[in-house]
Motif scaffolding. Structure first.
Motif, PDB file in Angstrom:
ATOM      1  N   ILE A 213       0.855  -1.186   0.000  1.00 56.19           N
ATOM      2  CA  ILE A 213       0.000   0.000   0.000  1.00 56.19           C
ATOM      3  C   ILE A 213       0.889   1.233   0.000  1.00 56.19           C
ATOM      4  O   ILE A 213       1.789   1.370   0.826  1.00 56.19           O
ATOM      5  CB  ILE A 213      -0.946   0.017   1.214  1.00 56.19           C
ATOM      6  N   ARG A 214       0.603   2.129  -0.940  1.00 57.26           N
ATOM      7  CA  ARG A 214       1.389   3.356  -1.082  1.00 57.26           C
ATOM      8  C   ARG A 214       0.745   4.511  -0.303  1.00 57.26           C
ATOM      9  O   ARG A 214      -0.446   4.494  -0.006  1.00 57.26           O
ATOM     10  CB  ARG A 214       1.492   3.736  -2.562  1.00 57.26           C
TER      11      ARG A 214
ATOM     12  N   TYR B   6      -7.242   0.502   5.073  1.00 54.99           N
ATOM     13  CA  TYR B   6      -6.790  -0.734   4.434  1.00 54.99           C
ATOM     14  C   TYR B   6      -7.978  -1.554   3.950  1.00 54.99           C
ATOM     15  O   TYR B   6      -7.957  -2.133   2.872  1.00 54.99           O
ATOM     16  CB  TYR B   6      -5.948  -1.562   5.404  1.00 54.99           C
TER      17      TYR B   6
ATOM     18  N   ASP C 284      -0.046   7.484  -1.312  1.00 47.56           N
ATOM     19  CA  ASP C 284      -1.154   8.143  -2.007  1.00 47.56           C
ATOM     20  C   ASP C 284      -2.459   7.361  -1.857  1.00 47.56           C
ATOM     21  O   ASP C 284      -3.539   7.957  -1.816  1.00 47.56           O
ATOM     22  CB  ASP C 284      -0.823   8.408  -3.478  1.00 47.56           C
ATOM     23  N   GLU C 285      -2.377   6.049  -1.718  1.00 48.74           N
ATOM     24  CA  GLU C 285      -3.586   5.248  -1.508  1.00 48.74           C
ATOM     25  C   GLU C 285      -4.162   5.486  -0.113  1.00 48.74           C
ATOM     26  O   GLU C 285      -5.386   5.580   0.047  1.00 48.74           O
ATOM     27  CB  GLU C 285      -3.281   3.762  -1.698  1.00 48.74           C
TER      28      GLU C 285
ATOM     29  N   ALA D 136      -5.786   8.928  -0.164  1.00 50.73           N
ATOM     30  CA  ALA D 136      -7.073   8.887  -0.871  1.00 50.73           C
ATOM     31  C   ALA D 136      -8.151   8.255   0.001  1.00 50.73           C
ATOM     32  O   ALA D 136      -9.285   8.749   0.060  1.00 50.73           O
ATOM     33  CB  ALA D 136      -6.928   8.130  -2.188  1.00 50.73           C
ATOM     34  N   ALA D 137      -7.812   7.179   0.698  1.00 47.47           N
ATOM     35  CA  ALA D 137      -8.779   6.536   1.590  1.00 47.47           C
ATOM     36  C   ALA D 137      -9.198   7.482   2.710  1.00 47.47           C
ATOM     37  O   ALA D 137     -10.375   7.551   3.069  1.00 47.47           O
ATOM     38  CB  ALA D 137      -8.182   5.249   2.163  1.00 47.47           C
TER      39      ALA D 137
ATOM     40  N   LEU E 274      -9.253  -0.552   0.780  1.00 47.17           N
ATOM     41  CA  LEU E 274      -8.351  -0.929  -0.300  1.00 47.17           C
ATOM     42  C   LEU E 274      -8.352  -2.445  -0.526  1.00 47.17           C
ATOM     43  O   LEU E 274      -7.553  -2.956  -1.307  1.00 47.17           O
ATOM     44  CB  LEU E 274      -6.934  -0.448   0.016  1.00 47.17           C
TER      45      LEU E 274
END
Length: 64
Positions: free
Chosen positions: A9-10, A29, A12-13, A16-17, A32
């Motif tokens: 998991i980056r 998480y 930016d992810e 965004a979450a 995602l």
């Protein structure tokens, strides 16, 4: 930057979450499609989510 090596998991992810309403790393998480594995990433993920929440609050305050 990679935040969670176990789930790839980056940053930016995670950001965004958080912008989409995830209040904590576990819910980020989950959004995602992952679960927390070893947990060593949780402090970093928490910091990122907190930063995003502060930004969202400040943008909301400026809009009001």
């Amino acid at each position: 930057m990679i935040v969670c090596v176990c789930n790839a998991i980056r940053e930016d992810e995670v950001r965004a979450a958080a912008r989409q309403g995830a209040p904590c790393p576990r819910s980020a998480y989950k959004s995602l499609g992952c679960d927390v594995q070893c947990g060593s990433c949780l402090p970093c993920a928490r910091e990122i989510i907190d930063e995003e929440r502060v930004q969202l609050l400040s943008v909301g305050a400026r809009a009001a």
